[in-house]
Design an enzyme around this catalytic site. Sequence first.
Site, short mmCIF file in Angstrom:
data_model
loop_
_atom_site.label_atom_id
_atom_site.label_comp_id
_atom_site.label_asym_id
_atom_site.label_seq_id
_atom_site.Cartn_x
_atom_site.Cartn_y
_atom_site.Cartn_z
N ASP A 1 99.03 -47.28 -0.40
CA ASP A 1 100.09 -47.42 -1.41
C ASP A 1 101.29 -46.50 -1.21
OD1 ASP A 1 99.00 -49.52 -3.00
OD2 ASP A 1 97.53 -48.11 -3.77
N ASP B 1 98.72 -57.15 -1.50
CA ASP B 1 99.65 -56.14 -2.02
C ASP B 1 100.25 -55.27 -0.90
OD1 ASP B 1 97.32 -56.87 -3.43
OD2 ASP B 1 97.65 -55.38 -4.97
N1 GLY Z 1 96.76 -53.33 -6.67
C1 GLY Z 1 98.07 -53.51 -7.13
C2 GLY Z 1 98.17 -54.52 -8.20
O1 GLY Z 1 97.47 -54.41 -9.19
O2 GLY Z 1 98.96 -55.41 -8.08
#
Ligand code: GLY
Length: 399
Positions: free
Chosen positions: A117, A177
């Site tokens: 992230d 993501d």
């Molecule tokens: N894991 C990132 C989201 O909840 O979109």
Amino acid sequence: MHKLTLLCLLVAITLTNCNNTPEQEPIASVIERGLERSEVQGLLMAKALEDQEGRLPMTTDPGGKLKTSDYRWWCSGFFPGQLWYSYENNPIPELRKYAELYTNRVEDVKHITYSHDVGFMLYCSYGNGYRLTQNPEYIDIMITGANSLSTRYRENMGLIRSWDFNKDKWQYPVIIDNMMNLEFMLWASRATNNPKYRDITISHADKTMENHFRPDYSCYHVVSYDTITGVPHIKQTHQGFADESAWARGQAWAIYGYTMMARETGKPEYLSHAKNVASFIMNHPNMPEDKVPYWDFDAPEIPNVPRDASAAAIIASALLDLSQLTTDEESKKYLAYAEDQIRSLTSPDYLAEPDTNNNFILMHSTGHLPGNSEVDVPLSYADYYYVEALTRLKKIKGL
Ligand code: GLY
């Protein structure tokens, strides 16, 4: 008046009245209201947390109170990024002061190697800060962060590993993501003149395009790869309704990710993929009339399920980007859809009144419904992508 003429006139008036759609608020006024509200809420939030060293807004807890995190939560960069967008639209010293204060709170993200992230966290905060101020101190922090993120890339896999948990189940998990961390890596290549970050990005995007998508261009949430063969051994969900369902935010990350890749690389295969994903989303029979998706396109009991305003904000921002990479009717179609979404989000159905909603901007997002976490709440990333979308639309309209 001749009887026939009078009759024709009455019919014409009646038909006109029947076709009368309510007048739409001019889009300039929608944008202005959205940006004003975002600034008000952002400053209230910034002041509320000013003395809470290192804290950043996340969401509202089940008791209705503001929930915060430190820099380690994946969402830590969104609030500083939101403030940078507000500053871009209204460059007053107070907004810059708070944007810098909250950006500084996420500096230690540059050393994170335990998750993918880092791009979300540093590019939304430092990335926007650098874009707007050219502060040279931000460069080293971002390059250090890009190197930390690079440690999660394995040459023989050709992908950045997303998560380290559930190791007994997933050998090498990659989530959709993760596409959102790639813009940061492309920036790092440009900033250092070193192609290695870009090479990682292209490989990751290509492999994800190959393995994450179904024939209808919807996508899986998690694809885990076999570390010996390098091919997927599991395709499933983590935050969606079912392995084969279309989790709304996952589809949002997909359209945003491939549109961004098309913009940054000029590669036609990414543009074509982004258009296909857009088509899946825009034509989905379960998309509500206001174009703010239910939390999963296949959730049972639609329409009686929570919405995800964050997905709408991300999709709107991506479609605005896509409208600038396409022409004529195609471009107009993406722009019109995004405008509809922004109108919905800027209505009282989703836009919080000033000094309510724990000072978040939007209501009604869903974070992780299967985990019974963050259901029908405000979320910092819904706000970030909403202000980004407003900013993009304002520029497109030349306002
Ligand atoms: N894991 C990132 C989201 O909840 O979109």
